[in-house]
Design a protein around this motif. Structure first.
Motif, PDB file in Angstrom:
ATOM      1  N   ILE A 217       5.999  -1.573   5.801  1.00 41.38           N
ATOM      2  CA  ILE A 217       5.446  -0.385   6.442  1.00 41.38           C
ATOM      3  C   ILE A 217       5.538   0.835   5.532  1.00 41.38           C
ATOM      4  N   GLU A 218       6.470   0.799   4.583  1.00 46.29           N
ATOM      5  CA  GLU A 218       6.646   1.941   3.695  1.00 46.29           C
ATOM      6  C   GLU A 218       5.354   2.264   2.938  1.00 46.29           C
ATOM      7  N   CYS A 219       4.750   1.237   2.319  1.00 51.05           N
ATOM      8  CA  CYS A 219       3.543   1.476   1.510  1.00 51.05           C
ATOM      9  C   CYS A 219       2.367   1.912   2.383  1.00 51.05           C
ATOM     10  N   SER A 220       2.229   1.319   3.562  1.00 53.72           N
ATOM     11  CA  SER A 220       1.119   1.694   4.446  1.00 53.72           C
ATOM     12  C   SER A 220       1.207   3.166   4.838  1.00 53.72           C
ATOM     13  N   ALA A 221       2.410   3.618   5.154  1.00 50.82           N
ATOM     14  CA  ALA A 221       2.588   5.013   5.578  1.00 50.82           C
ATOM     15  C   ALA A 221       2.364   5.985   4.435  1.00 50.82           C
ATOM     16  N   MET A 222       2.869   5.653   3.243  1.00 47.14           N
ATOM     17  CA  MET A 222       2.714   6.552   2.100  1.00 47.14           C
ATOM     18  C   MET A 222       1.262   6.599   1.630  1.00 47.14           C
ATOM     19  N   SER A 223       0.597   5.461   1.653  1.00 48.74           N
ATOM     20  CA  SER A 223      -0.816   5.430   1.273  1.00 48.74           C
ATOM     21  C   SER A 223      -1.654   6.274   2.233  1.00 48.74           C
ATOM     22  N   LYS A 224      -1.405   6.114   3.525  1.00 51.18           N
ATOM     23  CA  LYS A 224      -2.146   6.873   4.539  1.00 51.18           C
ATOM     24  C   LYS A 224      -1.904   8.370   4.387  1.00 51.18           C
ATOM     25  N   LYS A 225      -0.650   8.746   4.148  1.00 52.93           N
ATOM     26  CA  LYS A 225      -0.290  10.150   4.033  1.00 52.93           C
ATOM     27  C   LYS A 225      -1.017  10.834   2.873  1.00 52.93           C
ATOM     28  N   HIS A 226      -1.102  10.158   1.731  1.00 54.47           N
ATOM     29  CA  HIS A 226      -1.583  10.817   0.520  1.00 54.47           C
ATOM     30  C   HIS A 226      -3.006  10.448   0.101  1.00 54.47           C
ATOM     31  N   LEU A 227      -3.542   9.361   0.655  1.00 52.38           N
ATOM     32  CA  LEU A 227      -4.887   8.940   0.268  1.00 52.38           C
ATOM     33  C   LEU A 227      -5.843   8.793   1.446  1.00 52.38           C
ATOM     34  N   GLY A 228      -5.313   8.789   2.667  1.00 49.66           N
ATOM     35  CA  GLY A 228      -6.172   8.617   3.831  1.00 49.66           C
ATOM     36  C   GLY A 228      -6.127   7.193   4.372  1.00 49.66           C
ATOM     37  N   GLU A 229      -6.866   6.964   5.444  1.00 47.09           N
ATOM     38  CA  GLU A 229      -6.804   5.671   6.126  1.00 47.09           C
ATOM     39  C   GLU A 229      -7.524   4.559   5.374  1.00 47.09           C
ATOM     40  N   THR A 230      -8.504   4.905   4.550  1.00 54.07           N
ATOM     41  CA  THR A 230      -9.214   3.923   3.733  1.00 54.07           C
ATOM     42  C   THR A 230      -9.172   4.358   2.282  1.00 54.07           C
ATOM     43  N   ILE A 231      -8.733   3.464   1.398  1.00 54.88           N
ATOM     44  CA  ILE A 231      -8.633   3.793  -0.020  1.00 54.88           C
ATOM     45  C   ILE A 231      -9.630   2.943  -0.808  1.00 54.88           C
ATOM     46  N   ASP A 232      -9.929   3.398  -2.026  1.00 52.41           N
ATOM     47  CA  ASP A 232     -10.920   2.708  -2.844  1.00 52.41           C
ATOM     48  C   ASP A 232     -10.356   1.466  -3.528  1.00 52.41           C
ATOM     49  N   LEU A 233      -9.078   1.505  -3.892  1.00 50.32           N
ATOM     50  CA  LEU A 233      -8.487   0.396  -4.644  1.00 50.32           C
ATOM     51  C   LEU A 233      -6.998   0.326  -4.385  1.00 50.32           C
ATOM     52  N   HIS A 234      -6.507  -0.897  -4.219  1.00 50.01           N
ATOM     53  CA  HIS A 234      -5.069  -1.156  -4.104  1.00 50.01           C
ATOM     54  C   HIS A 234      -4.716  -2.191  -5.158  1.00 50.01           C
TER      55      HIS A 234
END
Length: 455
Positions: A217-234
């Motif tokens: 859950i850590e990565c999901s929350a940090m990604s959402k916080k700083h990049l938004g709900e949909t990102i271009d690349l993981h």
């Protein structure tokens, strides 16, 4: 030519493009767990992602790329290290974060635009878990821990194809996904871990009692916080594909109700002397280990780029000798170039290779072919742009014991590229060309070494 990159989810090479109206390309790279020094296998992923970051900035503009790489500073490993050393968790993770940063600087990796920590985003993680609980995707176990219910997400397994290999009790994949705590089904994974005595002071308040977040859950929350709900690349190493990235998709898409990542990229493992790295085999090198043996950090970077990111790379100390020799040739070539503020397209083939699924060995081969031929407008500015893309800082190199002439190195790189492409006729012809110059080339699984022929 747009940047083309293999998508681990769709199993095909696809173009990379920003998806948001602001034109900013957003990508998330899983960072280290800061409880010990990162080893060279870890750094293969970070160096490859650094080249990708540089290529994206050259393609879209430095202000049009947002790169987030997290630090895992609370999990079982960090807590155990703090407990064993009798130190606060924050002191332990700060020490190893500083070491990681120092190694990144030595390897000439650009810092991410944002480097969030798990402990700095506890409220964001609690909020996501709360949404999953309300939607019925998660449940509270008897001990107070909260688990994600895998059966509630129909698309679970589409990244790793885990359903095609069947999630059944006793299955190795299912065992890998399992936590040791209480849960309704062995495939479910922890979102929140209830406090235990061995956790010490490392716990936080939540609606479900004191505890700490699960790793996924850590990565999901940090990604959402700083990049938004949909990102271009993981991105990340292939070892993270299952269960970590699979779990990220499940919890993020159930919480947010939209696609989590539009593109996935995973680099393959690094082998050492043909074997998996392990402490028991004594082949788990850190950057400090290699520097102590007399190699420069740039030699390691060059060696890590010598194999295709999506193929296993066999690392040996011999590959570092070859890397030092190649870097010395590049350094000598650069010193011979005229200064110019104009960037020509003499190194276009280097960028063509990088844009073609991040083919770093082909890019290095093209680089030495250009050096040998000196075709077109070859000047300092165009050469430095190619060095920037590869992240090779030639001022951070050490000279090899015997410098290989640039023309010889160029033939060797061309022959190595031909061999990798299984063009053995060309490789044999180039070996003869090398012999004619007075040099021999010894092939290895991961590279080669050059030696002057005895007279």
């Amino acid at each position: 030519m747009a940047i083309q990159l293999f998508d681990s989810l769709k199993r095909e090479i696809r173009s990379l493009q920003p998806s948001q109206p602001d034109g900013v390309f957003r990508f998330y790279n899983c960072g280290p767990t800061v409880y010990a020094p990162a080893h060279i296998g870890n750094f293969r992923a970070f160096v490859i992602n650094d080249v990708l970051r540089r290529l994206l900035e050259l393609e879209f503009g430095a202000g049009k790329v947002k790169h987030v790489r997290n630090l895992t500073d609370v999990d079982d490993k960090t807590i155990k290290r703090a407990r064993d050393e009798g130190r606060p968790l924050a002191a332990v993770t700060r020490e190893w974060t500083d070491k990681f940063h120092a190694d990144c600087v030595a390897l000439n990796c650009l810092p991410p635009h944002v480097e969030p920590t798990a402990t700095g985003h506890i409220p964001e993680q609690v909020d996501m878990i709360d949404v999953l609980m309300k939607k019925g995707n998660a449940y509270r176990a008897a001990d107070g821990s909260v688990y994600f219910k895998v059966s509630s997400f129909d698309d679970y397994g589409r990244l790793s194809r885990v359903k095609e290999r069947e999630l059944q009790p006793g299955n190795a994949l299912k065992a890998a996904a399992a936590d040791a705590d209480e849960k309704e089904d062995v495939s479910d994974f922890a979102l929140w871990k209830a406090h235990k005595d061995e956790d010490g002071d490392n716990s936080w308040d939540s609606p479900w009692g004191r505890g700490r977040p699960g790793w996924h859950i850590e990565c999901s929350a940090m990604s959402k916080k700083h990049l938004g709900e949909t990102i271009d690349l993981h991105t990340g190493g292939v070892d993270l594909l299952f269960p970590h990235h699979e779990n990220e998709i499940a919890q993020s898409e159930c919480c947010n109700g939209r696609t989590f990542a539009l593109h996935w990229f995973h680099n393959e493992h690094l082998l050492v002397d043909g074997k998996k790295m392990s402490k028991s085999l004594g082949n788990m090198y850190t950057l400090d280990d290699l520097v102590a043996k007399g190699f420069s950090p740039m030699a390691l970077r060059y060696a890590l780029l010598s194999g295709h990111p999506r193929k296993q790379l066999n690392f040996t100390l011999d590959s570092l000798h070859a890397a030092e020799s190649a870097l010395a040739t590049l350094h000598g070539f650069r010193s011979s170039l005229p200064a110019s503020g104009i960037v020509h397209d003499a190194f276009a083939s280097v960028f063509t290779a990088l844009k073609d699924d991040l083919n770093t060995p082909a890019a290095l081969g093209a680089l030495f072919t250009i050096i040998n031929r000196r075709s077109g407008e070859v000047d300092l500015a165009s050469f430095d742009q190619a060095m920037f893309a590869l992240g090779l800082d030639l001022e951070k190199t050490t000279a090899p014991k015997s410098e290989v002439p640039a023309a010889v190195q160029a033939i060797a790189e061309k022959r190595w590229a031909a061999k990798q492409a299984k063009d053995f006729a060309t490789a044999d012809a180039l070996r003869k060309d090398l012999a004619a110059t007075g040099w021999s080339m010894l092939d290895r699984k991961d590279g080669y070494s050059l030696e002057p022929l005895k007279k």
